[in-house]
Design a protein around this motif. Sequence first.
Motif, PDB file in Angstrom:
ATOM      1  N   ILE A   2       0.765  -1.281  -0.084  1.00 48.82           N
ATOM      2  CA  ILE A   2       0.094  -0.029   0.050  1.00 48.82           C
ATOM      3  C   ILE A   2       0.786   1.218  -0.203  1.00 48.82           C
ATOM      4  CG2 ILE A   2      -1.629   1.482   1.216  1.00 48.82           C
ATOM      5  CD1 ILE A   2      -3.064  -1.506   2.137  1.00 48.82           C
ATOM      6  N   ILE A   3       2.084   1.295   0.719  1.00 49.23           N
ATOM      7  CA  ILE A   3       2.715   2.706   0.681  1.00 49.23           C
ATOM      8  C   ILE A   3       3.361   2.501  -0.540  1.00 49.23           C
ATOM      9  CG2 ILE A   3       4.990   3.251   1.539  1.00 49.23           C
ATOM     10  CD1 ILE A   3       4.766   1.613   4.109  1.00 49.23           C
ATOM     11  N   ARG A  49       2.064   2.438  -3.339  1.00 54.02           N
ATOM     12  CA  ARG A  49       1.019   2.897  -4.070  1.00 54.02           C
ATOM     13  C   ARG A  49       0.422   4.332  -3.801  1.00 54.02           C
ATOM     14  NH1 ARG A  49       0.872  -2.538  -4.672  1.00 54.02           N
ATOM     15  NH2 ARG A  49       0.397  -3.298  -6.662  1.00 54.02           N
ATOM     16  N   ASP A  50       1.109   4.630  -2.340  1.00 56.40           N
ATOM     17  CA  ASP A  50       0.689   6.098  -1.986  1.00 56.40           C
ATOM     18  C   ASP A  50       1.023   7.200  -2.687  1.00 56.40           C
ATOM     19  OD1 ASP A  50      -0.223   8.023  -0.315  1.00 56.40           O
ATOM     20  OD2 ASP A  50       1.029   7.946   1.155  1.00 56.40           O
ATOM     21  N   ARG A  56      -8.235   3.983  -2.092  1.00 57.41           N
ATOM     22  CA  ARG A  56      -6.958   4.515  -2.221  1.00 57.41           C
ATOM     23  C   ARG A  56      -6.002   4.438  -1.316  1.00 57.41           C
ATOM     24  NH1 ARG A  56      -7.669   9.619  -2.155  1.00 57.41           N
ATOM     25  NH2 ARG A  56      -5.899  10.304  -3.312  1.00 57.41           N
ATOM     26  N   ALA A  57      -4.696   4.203  -1.710  1.00 56.62           N
ATOM     27  CA  ALA A  57      -3.836   4.134  -0.844  1.00 56.62           C
ATOM     28  C   ALA A  57      -3.541   5.046   0.104  1.00 56.62           C
ATOM     29  CB  ALA A  57      -2.468   3.815  -1.609  1.00 56.62           C
ATOM     30  N   ALA A  58      -3.695   6.562  -0.285  1.00 59.14           N
ATOM     31  CA  ALA A  58      -3.694   7.508   0.599  1.00 59.14           C
ATOM     32  C   ALA A  58      -4.627   7.797   1.742  1.00 59.14           C
ATOM     33  CB  ALA A  58      -3.833   8.901  -0.268  1.00 59.14           C
ATOM     34  N   ASP A  59      -5.893   6.870   1.446  1.00 57.83           N
ATOM     35  CA  ASP A  59      -6.788   7.089   2.499  1.00 57.83           C
ATOM     36  C   ASP A  59      -6.512   6.049   3.580  1.00 57.83           C
ATOM     37  OD1 ASP A  59      -8.331   8.861   1.129  1.00 57.83           O
ATOM     38  OD2 ASP A  59      -9.522   7.373   0.036  1.00 57.83           O
ATOM     39  N   GLU A  75      -3.326   5.201   4.309  1.00 59.98           N
ATOM     40  CA  GLU A  75      -2.413   5.920   4.981  1.00 59.98           C
ATOM     41  C   GLU A  75      -2.794   6.924   5.902  1.00 59.98           C
ATOM     42  OE1 GLU A  75       1.236   4.685   4.775  1.00 59.98           O
ATOM     43  OE2 GLU A  75      -0.209   3.021   4.234  1.00 59.98           O
ATOM     44  N   ASP A  76      -3.953   7.509   5.628  1.00 63.16           N
ATOM     45  CA  ASP A  76      -4.376   8.683   6.429  1.00 63.16           C
ATOM     46  C   ASP A  76      -5.458   7.959   7.592  1.00 63.16           C
ATOM     47  OD1 ASP A  76      -3.666  10.702   5.184  1.00 63.16           O
ATOM     48  OD2 ASP A  76      -5.327  11.266   4.016  1.00 63.16           O
ATOM     49  N   ASN A 129       5.645   7.635  -8.946  1.00 59.64           N
ATOM     50  CA  ASN A 129       5.782   8.122  -7.600  1.00 59.64           C
ATOM     51  C   ASN A 129       6.941   7.736  -6.841  1.00 59.64           C
ATOM     52  OD1 ASN A 129       4.415   5.675  -7.606  1.00 59.64           O
ATOM     53  ND2 ASN A 129       3.710   5.992  -5.426  1.00 59.64           N
TER      54      ASN A 129
END
Length: 355
Positions: A190-191, A193-194, A215-218, A220-221, A332
């Motif tokens: 997941i990291i 794909r952030d 989403r990976a960012a979500d 991670e949040d 990224n």
Amino acid sequence: MDRVSATSLESFAKHAIEAFGADAETAEIVASSLVTADLVGHTSHGCVRLPYYAEQVEGGAVDPTAAPVVESAGEFDQLAGNSAFGQLTGHRAVELLVDGAREHGIGVAGIRDSGHLGRIGEWAERVVEEGFLFVSWVNLQGGSHRIAPPGTAARRLGTNPVTFGVPTFGALPFPLVFDAATSQVAHGKIIERDGSDERLPDAWTITESGDPVERAADFEDGAGALLPLGGRESGYKGFGLAVVAELFAAIVGDGPVATQERQGWAGNGGAFIALDPSSFTSPEDIRTRVESLAAHLRSAEPIGDEPVLLPGEPEHRTAVERRADGIPVEANVGAELRALATHYDLVSELPPSLG
Ligand code: NAD
């Protein structure tokens, strides 16, 4: 997508780790582990981690000049990570295991307070190369809760990998190593794909509504949790493995379990074991058994295009391909490495296609 040679990536990683404050020998060990992970296809545990290691050094969680400490030695060893890079602890643990297996038929290394041990399969491969069986249970030192107990979406356990290695004495052209997170995937997947727009596979995560995190960012949040290995249907199996890994690692390493997190700490604890198979049988008989089992498994007719592979074989195939064609670096990840290079004044050391 850019591709970079393993040599150029390793050289950059080594310069970066020296810039964090490590000496050349430490930098070489850490860089080699990261790039080997990239080579065998586990980019989640490769150079994508460099910015995270930089943060750990800058935040004081990792001391780039430290070395792990052997706290008790003999047949059974205990190692404390001593804020050193986890790869140094992994190397030291392998040395102790191999010595123990040679002298006593068994080597045990309990590990606590280690920095990130990275791809645990590397330590299994090194023990197997010496002709010994390997098994390990690793936890996240009480921190980094990501896995939800079955039927919940609450983060309660680390992705606690379980790893096994079997020496094949030439039966296979690769180390037979099974090395897996006890979540559907390692958190590193997941990291990495952030920062990309790629949708996460639905089978990886769960939220309170039962839906996946997209989403990976979500993630991670803090949204949702990783499903244990086995997913929505059979996650109790991965969950059980994660629970026993949590406890084996904490007991043999004499470290914390979830809820006993060290302040600000997110390293690894572990129980590593090496066994000398010659206490039980001969290398020739092991080779014959592995050859026979491999032939039996490979005789199964594939339904689709994918051949039957043995544990460790996908990593071997990926390494062969990446040695020839280079290691792919997602846009990224390339951007993060460029930012790191700029911060540490290392732009001239970047692999050509990333510069
Ligand atoms: P994965 O799912 O890619 O692979 C797991 C195992 O399955 C491997 O041994 C692989 O050889 C085998 N495998 C994969 N595809 C196969 C196929 N088609 N046929 C037969 N065998 C196959 O790995 P993962 O669970 O995502 O874990 C990735 C890495 O993350 C591992 O190296 C693990 O040690 C690491 N990890 C580290 C930590 C830590 O805290 N240090 C935590 C979690 C995971």
